[in-house]
Design an enzyme around this catalytic site. Sequence first.
Site, short mmCIF file in Angstrom:
data_model
loop_
_atom_site.label_atom_id
_atom_site.label_comp_id
_atom_site.label_asym_id
_atom_site.label_seq_id
_atom_site.Cartn_x
_atom_site.Cartn_y
_atom_site.Cartn_z
N TYR A 40 0.55 -1.29 0.04
CA TYR A 40 0.21 -0.46 -0.18
C TYR A 40 0.66 1.37 -0.22
CZ TYR A 40 -2.98 3.81 1.82
OH TYR A 40 -3.59 4.83 2.37
N SER A 72 -4.62 10.89 9.05
CA SER A 72 -5.56 11.55 8.04
C SER A 72 -6.85 10.44 7.96
CB SER A 72 -5.05 10.08 7.51
OG SER A 72 -5.39 9.78 6.15
N GLN A 95 -6.37 15.97 8.70
CA GLN A 95 -6.67 15.82 7.25
C GLN A 95 -7.76 15.86 7.26
OE1 GLN A 95 -6.74 13.39 5.37
NE2 GLN A 95 -6.55 14.29 3.74
N TYR A 110 -10.59 14.54 3.75
CA TYR A 110 -10.99 14.44 3.43
C TYR A 110 -12.67 14.80 2.19
CZ TYR A 110 -7.36 11.83 1.39
OH TYR A 110 -6.25 11.20 1.00
N THR A 169 -7.60 18.17 1.81
CA THR A 169 -6.43 17.67 0.38
C THR A 169 -7.66 17.63 -0.91
OG1 THR A 169 -5.28 15.73 1.94
CG2 THR A 169 -5.37 15.11 -0.47
N ARG A 178 -4.03 1.85 -7.69
CA ARG A 178 -3.04 1.38 -7.63
C ARG A 178 -3.47 -0.31 -7.49
NH1 ARG A 178 -4.14 4.98 -2.18
NH2 ARG A 178 -3.58 7.15 -4.13
N LYS A 182 -3.70 20.88 0.35
CA LYS A 182 -3.14 19.94 -0.67
C LYS A 182 -3.15 19.63 -1.60
CE LYS A 182 -0.45 16.19 1.19
NZ LYS A 182 -1.26 14.54 1.01
N HIS A 236 0.70 13.30 -3.84
CA HIS A 236 0.30 12.37 -2.60
C HIS A 236 0.70 11.38 -3.26
CE1 HIS A 236 -3.52 11.19 -1.42
NE2 HIS A 236 -3.41 10.66 -1.18
N ARG A 292 0.28 8.89 -6.15
CA ARG A 292 -0.22 7.83 -5.59
C ARG A 292 -1.48 8.07 -6.72
NH1 ARG A 292 0.41 4.28 -1.51
NH2 ARG A 292 -1.45 4.53 -0.24
C1 GLV Z 1 -4.76 7.82 1.08
O1 GLV Z 1 -4.22 8.61 0.94
C2 GLV Z 1 -3.88 7.54 -0.12
O2 GLV Z 1 -3.37 7.90 -0.91
O3 GLV Z 1 -4.23 5.77 0.14
#
Ligand code: GLV
Length: 389
Positions: free
Chosen positions: A25, A107, A128, A130, A156, A165, A252, A276, A279
């Site tokens: 991850y 987070s 942080q 979302y 963010t 990913r 951010k 990020h 990512r």
């Molecule tokens: C969350 O912030 C991620 O990048 O998985």
Amino acid sequence: MTVVTTLQDLHSLYRRRVPRMFYDYTQSGSWTEQTFRDNTTDFAQIRLRQRVAVDMSDRSTASTMAGRDVSMPVALAPVGLTGMQHADGEIKAARAAEAFGVPFTLSTMSICSIEDVAEHTTKPFWFQLYVMKDEDFVARILQRARDAGCDTLVLTLDLQVLGQRHKDLKNGLSAPPKLTLPTMINLATKWRWGLGMLGTKRRFFGNIVGHAKGVSDASSLMSWTAEQFDLQLDWAKVARLKEQWGGRLVLKGILDAEDAKMAAKVGADAIVVSNHGGRQLDGAVSAIRMLPDIMDAVGDDVEVHLDSGIRSGQDVLKALALGARGTYLGRGYIYGLGAMGEAGVRKALEIVHKELDTTMALCGERHVHDLGPHNLIVPGGFRASHIPG
Ligand code: GLV
């Protein structure tokens, strides 16, 4: 036993001790991972100017970030699922950051909740957020952060949809891990991690479970981002959230001079130049390559920080010399946490601090505030620029 002298040493221990799913991850970028790689290889292209016979006594890395005194301008970045890297991971990292005198950013996607971290620390940490569709959830989580004493909100902006990913999909990433045969075989070799996890009750997304409505699988980051994140987020909403929060605001995920201007106009206390950690938008430019353009656009109007690609104190120095006031360490502290818990995060911070301090001396500087482009040799054409339309 390895003598730990670098973040890479911590990384090796981390790789051995943490289940594959959670290691992958943090070690992933999205799609081809080009941006993920560029974030670090671009730092490596910048060289340092060695200076001699200058007074290098009484050096100091102390500074401020978004109004907070820091022992060095390196905050711990928000990292999702930190409590899956080590039992009670967010608490451990927050305590290490507090002891070191740098901000810890919790987070939204943490395992330990805001309240858990507040209970185990004594100074304000950063939170942080979302932005989710459910406005009640947003209002409640902002109130929870205020009640917990958080003085800075890091909003963010670059993850309203999740970049793909591949490894996370292939591993079936979830918190806690679902016990498939490959996962169980891997977990069987991670006894230290397993013992820690058996000893804690914090194994779910602590800020979400029991707080958010309409999440079909609360253990899957992929499904709840897809269901909950607000695709209509725009600058007007950012401005409303600033009012609603009422405290210090850090924006951010800025990687474009035009967005940086908007962020400054909204009245952010700081912006974080970031992709990020590679990512999200694969193919985007590295954060360090974008920094000079953003400094030119808004450097006089707003404090600028940099995240994405910092793996050493030398990287911190390079970012500061190109104008950033502060930097963020994400993967670097996770290596320490997965390797050795709270002591490992402290070790990661000590390593970065020593690298920064020694490099400053060898560059002939005594204070982080005196760093500038004069300390660097940057290859021609390094600066990012787009083809004007
Ligand atoms: C969350 O912030 C991620 O990048 O998985």
